[in-house]
Design a protein around this motif. Sequence first.
Motif, mmCIF file in Angstrom:
data_model
loop_
_atom_site.group_PDB
_atom_site.id
_atom_site.type_symbol
_atom_site.label_atom_id
_atom_site.label_comp_id
_atom_site.label_asym_id
_atom_site.label_seq_id
_atom_site.Cartn_x
_atom_site.Cartn_y
_atom_site.Cartn_z
ATOM 1 N N THR A 1 -3.966 14.186 7.402
ATOM 2 C CA THR A 1 -4.462 14.469 6.056
ATOM 3 C C THR A 1 -3.334 14.392 5.037
ATOM 4 O O THR A 1 -2.268 14.964 5.246
ATOM 5 C CB THR A 1 -5.111 15.868 6.003
ATOM 6 O OG1 THR A 1 -6.063 15.977 7.068
ATOM 7 C CG2 THR A 1 -5.834 16.091 4.693
ATOM 8 N N TYR B 1 -6.977 12.565 1.401
ATOM 9 C CA TYR B 1 -7.348 11.528 2.359
ATOM 10 C C TYR B 1 -7.230 12.087 3.765
ATOM 11 O O TYR B 1 -6.277 12.812 4.077
ATOM 12 C CB TYR B 1 -6.402 10.316 2.245
ATOM 13 C CG TYR B 1 -6.850 9.262 1.291
ATOM 14 C CD1 TYR B 1 -6.832 9.493 -0.078
ATOM 15 C CD2 TYR B 1 -7.301 8.032 1.743
ATOM 16 C CE1 TYR B 1 -7.256 8.522 -0.973
ATOM 17 C CE2 TYR B 1 -7.718 7.050 0.859
ATOM 18 C CZ TYR B 1 -7.690 7.309 -0.495
ATOM 19 O OH TYR B 1 -8.104 6.342 -1.373
ATOM 20 N N LYS C 1 -6.885 7.897 6.440
ATOM 21 C CA LYS C 1 -7.076 6.746 5.543
ATOM 22 C C LYS C 1 -8.384 6.758 4.763
ATOM 23 O O LYS C 1 -8.637 5.841 3.983
ATOM 24 C CB LYS C 1 -6.982 5.431 6.326
ATOM 25 C CG LYS C 1 -5.690 5.194 7.060
ATOM 26 C CD LYS C 1 -5.577 3.761 7.529
ATOM 27 C CE LYS C 1 -6.697 3.381 8.472
ATOM 28 N NZ LYS C 1 -6.621 1.942 8.856
ATOM 29 N N GLU C 2 -9.195 7.789 4.932
ATOM 30 C CA GLU C 2 -10.465 7.819 4.205
ATOM 31 C C GLU C 2 -10.428 8.856 3.093
ATOM 32 O O GLU C 2 -9.981 9.989 3.295
ATOM 33 C CB GLU C 2 -11.616 8.143 5.162
ATOM 34 C CG GLU C 2 -11.946 7.001 6.096
ATOM 35 C CD GLU C 2 -13.258 7.221 6.821
ATOM 36 O OE1 GLU C 2 -13.425 6.631 7.892
ATOM 37 O OE2 GLU C 2 -14.101 7.984 6.313
ATOM 38 N N LEU C 3 -10.929 8.482 1.930
ATOM 39 C CA LEU C 3 -10.959 9.381 0.785
ATOM 40 C C LEU C 3 -11.925 10.527 1.038
ATOM 41 O O LEU C 3 -13.093 10.314 1.361
ATOM 42 C CB LEU C 3 -11.380 8.620 -0.465
ATOM 43 C CG LEU C 3 -11.481 9.438 -1.755
ATOM 44 C CD1 LEU C 3 -10.102 9.952 -2.177
ATOM 45 C CD2 LEU C 3 -12.093 8.605 -2.868
ATOM 46 N N SER D 1 -4.364 4.100 0.784
ATOM 47 C CA SER D 1 -3.783 4.553 2.035
ATOM 48 C C SER D 1 -3.831 3.412 3.050
ATOM 49 O O SER D 1 -4.826 3.230 3.745
ATOM 50 C CB SER D 1 -4.560 5.769 2.552
ATOM 51 O OG SER D 1 -3.982 6.280 3.742
ATOM 52 N N LYS E 1 -2.379 6.039 8.020
ATOM 53 C CA LYS E 1 -2.462 7.483 7.818
ATOM 54 C C LYS E 1 -1.115 8.109 7.476
ATOM 55 O O LYS E 1 -1.064 9.270 7.100
ATOM 56 C CB LYS E 1 -3.092 8.162 9.032
ATOM 57 C CG LYS E 1 -2.233 8.227 10.273
ATOM 58 C CD LYS E 1 -2.916 9.063 11.325
ATOM 59 C CE LYS E 1 -1.972 9.387 12.461
ATOM 60 N NZ LYS E 1 -2.603 10.264 13.468
ATOM 61 N N LEU F 1 0.329 7.253 1.612
ATOM 62 C CA LEU F 1 -0.673 7.417 0.562
ATOM 63 C C LEU F 1 0.018 7.154 -0.764
ATOM 64 O O LEU F 1 0.832 7.951 -1.218
ATOM 65 C CB LEU F 1 -1.283 8.813 0.570
ATOM 66 C CG LEU F 1 -2.370 9.059 -0.481
ATOM 67 C CD1 LEU F 1 -3.554 8.122 -0.284
ATOM 68 C CD2 LEU F 1 -2.849 10.511 -0.455
#
Lengths: 116, 113
Positions: free
Chosen positions: A31, A49, A52-54, A68, A71, A74
């Motif tokens: 995160t 994030y 890699k996901e918002l 990103s 991981k 960012l």
Amino acid sequence: DTAVSQTPKYLVTQMGNDKSIKCEQNLGHDTMYWYKQDSKKFLKIMFSYNNKELIINETVPNRFSPKSPDKAHLNLHINSLELGDSAVYFCASSPHPHSTTNEKLFFGSGTQLSVL
Amino acid sequence: TQLLEQSPQFLSIQEGENLTVYCNSSSVFSSLQWYRQEPGEGPVLLVTVVTGGEVKKLKRLTFQFGDARKDSSLHITAAQPGDTGLYLCAGLHLPSGNTPLVFGKGTRLSVIA
């Protein structure tokens, strides 16, 4: 062997320009976050994030676009900079998933952005 | 929005004195954290308190979470110049979905030798 590193440390630019701030963490955390600290030291989350996901976008103008690539990274890109964007921007990471009691943040040393 | 109010905003004391800073809210938090931030650096986590009434000690620093989990205090005994910095409390509200940590505006402590 800095845990959370962000560059540049200082960024001075003219209004209307586009700029990027990079962040990398070598802690193996899933995160990552961007926070903005204003002149009164108020720290407010911008983005979160997870792998890699918002996860969180806290009503930040769409001139701000996080990216990103993996991981551990960012980055924050800012288009058409405005005077009010002047602040210190902090990248952070957490070993635990967002919104758990054990969530704890490891911050970078900040990027002082001055828009003239 | 869960707000955290910190007091005092500024505190300047002599080395060796004791002090207490406060973090208050009208909301209940699942956990509360204290960070210290030095000039030119990012905040560094000092402690996390989770249980109402919990007390944690970190050398000369004592942290307490209120019984109702709406407030917290940080007490420093025999303050030293190295304690100088911005002390931030941050609360997590669960179940929160994707609600982030909420930070207070901080207490700026200056310890004079």
